[in-house]
Design a protein around this motif. Sequence first.
Motif, PDB file in Angstrom:
ATOM      1  N   GLU A   1       0.856  -1.196   0.000  1.00  0.00           N
ATOM      2  CA  GLU A   1       0.000   0.000   0.000  1.00  0.00           C
ATOM      3  C   GLU A   1       0.883   1.234   0.000  1.00  0.00           C
ATOM      4  O   GLU A   1       1.921   1.271   0.670  1.00  0.00           O
ATOM      5  CB  GLU A   1      -0.897  -0.009   1.236  1.00  0.00           C
ATOM      6  N   LEU A   2       0.437   2.248  -0.741  1.00  0.00           N
ATOM      7  CA  LEU A   2       1.162   3.511  -0.795  1.00  0.00           C
ATOM      8  C   LEU A   2       0.164   4.661  -0.790  1.00  0.00           C
ATOM      9  O   LEU A   2      -0.777   4.684  -1.593  1.00  0.00           O
ATOM     10  CB  LEU A   2       2.043   3.588  -2.043  1.00  0.00           C
ATOM     11  N   GLN A   3       0.378   5.590   0.103  1.00  0.00           N
ATOM     12  CA  GLN A   3      -0.412   6.818   0.152  1.00  0.00           C
ATOM     13  C   GLN A   3       0.530   7.996  -0.074  1.00  0.00           C
ATOM     14  O   GLN A   3       1.580   8.086   0.573  1.00  0.00           O
ATOM     15  CB  GLN A   3      -1.118   6.978   1.500  1.00  0.00           C
ATOM     16  N   ILE A   4       0.145   8.882  -0.973  1.00  0.00           N
ATOM     17  CA  ILE A   4       0.950  10.068  -1.280  1.00  0.00           C
ATOM     18  C   ILE A   4       0.167  11.303  -0.882  1.00  0.00           C
ATOM     19  O   ILE A   4      -0.995  11.484  -1.273  1.00  0.00           O
ATOM     20  CB  ILE A   4       1.304  10.128  -2.780  1.00  0.00           C
ATOM     21  N   PHE A   5       0.823  12.165  -0.104  1.00  0.00           N
ATOM     22  CA  PHE A   5       0.208  13.407   0.368  1.00  0.00           C
ATOM     23  C   PHE A   5       0.753  14.549  -0.494  1.00  0.00           C
ATOM     24  O   PHE A   5       1.888  14.994  -0.298  1.00  0.00           O
ATOM     25  CB  PHE A   5       0.547  13.651   1.833  1.00  0.00           C
ATOM     26  N   ASP A   6      -0.039  14.987  -1.443  1.00  0.00           N
ATOM     27  CA  ASP A   6       0.397  16.065  -2.335  1.00  0.00           C
ATOM     28  C   ASP A   6      -0.074  17.393  -1.752  1.00  0.00           C
ATOM     29  O   ASP A   6      -1.176  17.875  -2.044  1.00  0.00           O
ATOM     30  CB  ASP A   6      -0.172  15.842  -3.738  1.00  0.00           C
ATOM     31  N   ARG A   7       0.774  17.997  -0.931  1.00  0.00           N
ATOM     32  CA  ARG A   7       0.411  19.248  -0.267  1.00  0.00           C
ATOM     33  C   ARG A   7       0.754  20.475  -1.099  1.00  0.00           C
ATOM     34  O   ARG A   7       0.332  21.579  -0.768  1.00  0.00           O
ATOM     35  CB  ARG A   7       1.111  19.328   1.092  1.00  0.00           C
ATOM     36  N   ASP A   8       1.534  20.302  -2.139  1.00  0.00           N
ATOM     37  CA  ASP A   8       1.966  21.443  -2.949  1.00  0.00           C
ATOM     38  C   ASP A   8       1.024  21.723  -4.116  1.00  0.00           C
ATOM     39  O   ASP A   8       1.224  22.690  -4.850  1.00  0.00           O
ATOM     40  CB  ASP A   8       3.382  21.211  -3.477  1.00  0.00           C
ATOM     41  N   ALA A   9       0.027  20.889  -4.308  1.00  0.00           N
ATOM     42  CA  ALA A   9      -0.937  21.120  -5.390  1.00  0.00           C
ATOM     43  C   ALA A   9      -1.814  22.329  -5.059  1.00  0.00           C
ATOM     44  O   ALA A   9      -1.884  22.781  -3.910  1.00  0.00           O
ATOM     45  CB  ALA A   9      -1.805  19.879  -5.600  1.00  0.00           C
ATOM     46  N   ALA A  10      -2.478  22.870  -6.090  1.00  0.00           N
ATOM     47  CA  ALA A  10      -3.364  24.012  -5.854  1.00  0.00           C
ATOM     48  C   ALA A  10      -4.417  23.659  -4.809  1.00  0.00           C
ATOM     49  O   ALA A  10      -4.747  24.473  -3.944  1.00  0.00           O
ATOM     50  CB  ALA A  10      -4.020  24.428  -7.171  1.00  0.00           C
ATOM     51  N   ARG A  11      -4.918  22.435  -4.878  1.00  0.00           N
ATOM     52  CA  ARG A  11      -5.806  21.900  -3.848  1.00  0.00           C
ATOM     53  C   ARG A  11      -5.149  20.624  -3.326  1.00  0.00           C
ATOM     54  O   ARG A  11      -5.128  19.607  -4.033  1.00  0.00           O
ATOM     55  CB  ARG A  11      -7.195  21.589  -4.418  1.00  0.00           C
ATOM     56  N   PRO A  12      -4.605  20.661  -2.094  1.00  0.00           N
ATOM     57  CA  PRO A  12      -3.909  19.488  -1.573  1.00  0.00           C
ATOM     58  C   PRO A  12      -4.785  18.245  -1.604  1.00  0.00           C
ATOM     59  O   PRO A  12      -5.975  18.293  -1.261  1.00  0.00           O
ATOM     60  CB  PRO A  12      -3.573  19.899  -0.133  1.00  0.00           C
ATOM     61  N   VAL A  13      -4.201  17.129  -2.056  1.00  0.00           N
ATOM     62  CA  VAL A  13      -4.962  15.892  -2.198  1.00  0.00           C
ATOM     63  C   VAL A  13      -4.160  14.732  -1.623  1.00  0.00           C
ATOM     64  O   VAL A  13      -2.928  14.772  -1.510  1.00  0.00           O
ATOM     65  CB  VAL A  13      -5.314  15.599  -3.673  1.00  0.00           C
ATOM     66  N   LEU A  14      -4.903  13.693  -1.266  1.00  0.00           N
ATOM     67  CA  LEU A  14      -4.334  12.419  -0.861  1.00  0.00           C
ATOM     68  C   LEU A  14      -4.529  11.447  -2.018  1.00  0.00           C
ATOM     69  O   LEU A  14      -5.656  11.242  -2.485  1.00  0.00           O
ATOM     70  CB  LEU A  14      -5.045  11.899   0.395  1.00  0.00           C
ATOM     71  N   LEU A  15      -3.467  10.849  -2.462  1.00  0.00           N
ATOM     72  CA  LEU A  15      -3.526   9.903  -3.584  1.00  0.00           C
ATOM     73  C   LEU A  15      -3.350   8.491  -3.046  1.00  0.00           C
ATOM     74  O   LEU A  15      -2.353   8.175  -2.391  1.00  0.00           O
ATOM     75  CB  LEU A  15      -2.426  10.232  -4.597  1.00  0.00           C
ATOM     76  N   VAL A  16      -4.351   7.668  -3.322  1.00  0.00           N
ATOM     77  CA  VAL A  16      -4.310   6.249  -2.951  1.00  0.00           C
ATOM     78  C   VAL A  16      -4.587   5.464  -4.219  1.00  0.00           C
ATOM     79  O   VAL A  16      -5.739   5.327  -4.643  1.00  0.00           O
ATOM     80  CB  VAL A  16      -5.343   5.912  -1.860  1.00  0.00           C
ATOM     81  N   GLY A  17      -3.527   4.959  -4.850  1.00  0.00           N
ATOM     82  CA  GLY A  17      -3.707   4.306  -6.142  1.00  0.00           C
ATOM     83  C   GLY A  17      -4.203   5.319  -7.156  1.00  0.00           C
ATOM     84  O   GLY A  17      -3.635   6.397  -7.326  1.00  0.00           O
ATOM     85  N   ALA A  18      -5.313   4.982  -7.832  1.00  0.00           N
ATOM     86  CA  ALA A  18      -5.880   5.876  -8.842  1.00  0.00           C
ATOM     87  C   ALA A  18      -6.897   6.850  -8.244  1.00  0.00           C
ATOM     88  O   ALA A  18      -7.460   7.670  -8.976  1.00  0.00           O
ATOM     89  CB  ALA A  18      -6.544   5.052  -9.944  1.00  0.00           C
ATOM     90  N   ARG A  19      -7.116   6.786  -6.941  1.00  0.00           N
ATOM     91  CA  ARG A  19      -8.125   7.638  -6.309  1.00  0.00           C
ATOM     92  C   ARG A  19      -7.463   8.834  -5.634  1.00  0.00           C
ATOM     93  O   ARG A  19      -6.332   8.755  -5.150  1.00  0.00           O
ATOM     94  CB  ARG A  19      -8.931   6.845  -5.285  1.00  0.00           C
ATOM     95  N   ALA A  20      -8.207   9.947  -5.612  1.00  0.00           N
ATOM     96  CA  ALA A  20      -7.721  11.179  -4.978  1.00  0.00           C
ATOM     97  C   ALA A  20      -8.783  11.673  -3.996  1.00  0.00           C
ATOM     98  O   ALA A  20      -9.977  11.658  -4.297  1.00  0.00           O
ATOM     99  CB  ALA A  20      -7.427  12.240  -6.028  1.00  0.00           C
ATOM    100  N   PHE A  21      -8.324  12.115  -2.827  1.00  0.00           N
ATOM    101  CA  PHE A  21      -9.215  12.616  -1.787  1.00  0.00           C
ATOM    102  C   PHE A  21      -8.713  13.980  -1.319  1.00  0.00           C
ATOM    103  O   PHE A  21      -7.517  14.246  -1.320  1.00  0.00           O
ATOM    104  CB  PHE A  21      -9.263  11.651  -0.591  1.00  0.00           C
ATOM    105  N   ALA A  22      -9.649  14.817  -0.934  1.00  0.00           N
ATOM    106  CA  ALA A  22      -9.276  16.133  -0.406  1.00  0.00           C
ATOM    107  C   ALA A  22      -8.434  15.952   0.852  1.00  0.00           C
ATOM    108  O   ALA A  22      -8.712  15.091   1.689  1.00  0.00           O
ATOM    109  CB  ALA A  22     -10.525  16.950  -0.108  1.00  0.00           C
ATOM    110  N   LEU A  23      -7.423  16.777   0.976  1.00  0.00           N
ATOM    111  CA  LEU A  23      -6.481  16.675   2.096  1.00  0.00           C
ATOM    112  C   LEU A  23      -6.646  17.905   2.988  1.00  0.00           C
ATOM    113  O   LEU A  23      -6.381  19.029   2.564  1.00  0.00           O
ATOM    114  CB  LEU A  23      -5.053  16.603   1.555  1.00  0.00           C
TER     115      LEU A  23
END
Length: 279
Positions: free
Chosen positions: A154-176
């Motif tokens: 399992e891998l979770q990526i926390f993209d905090r530098d995006a215009a809207r920070p998101v959590l990436l889990v596989g092909a899915r994205a969630f608001a962070l």
Amino acid sequence: MLHAGAIVALSDRGLPRAIDTPVVTARVIDAPRPPPPPKAEPVAPVVAPPIVRRTVSRPALPPKPRPPAETRPVPALLALPLRGDGALAYAFVIDGRPGEAALSFHIGNGRYDITLERRAGDRELPVWRSEGRVGPQGLQPERHRVSRQGRERELQIFDRDAARPVLLVGARAFALSAGTQDRLSWWLQLAAMMAAEPAPYVGQRLRVPVAGPAGVNDWDFEVRARDGDRWLLRRDLAQGAGRPALQWSVWLDGRRGFLAVDLRFSLDDDEQWALRLLE
């Protein structure tokens, strides 16, 4: 004309009376009385109609929500219970089977990397690893990995530098949301939040957003008890349809910067696993 009084006076002196004057007695004739007024028919008293008070049914007010958990800025490094390089040994129990666990960490220069390894007998459990930055809000995870026997599961990526920070889990994205932790970093973040409190108290509630495979959820912890310098915090998640009740119990040691020294995870009050720091 003499008055009658004078005539009487002369007769009393022996003088002959003149012509007897007849005395007329006046009669008072009653005037005909008017017939009595007819008796009035009794009038029934006027009774005012009863006042009908209409009760307006109001919808029942919902119960007062519990006060929201407090989220406060956490000082960088100063509030964290660990720094530098090291490892902590824990006694580990899972499903009643004793085992051991180790939490290794590297915290410094604005970065952190922590890894939890657990074993019970011949049973090797998945390894959890969290890495990221340390900032004004405490820990800021960038990646959370779960691996087993050297293979990443399992891998979770926390993209905090995006215009809207998101959590990436596989092909899915969630608001962070701000301050979001992963399933390992929240240990240290909760400790940092307690250390930042000027006067912790029983009944206090702290909120830590935690990321999982299905997105981000708020984990609300309530301070349930105090034993000297140790504080018991608990998170309860009520039972739902097809879902058991979930409980997290964490003892934090104020003498060690509120480091977690005892963690227990239960389902329906049945303990699933526990960690206890070895002195």
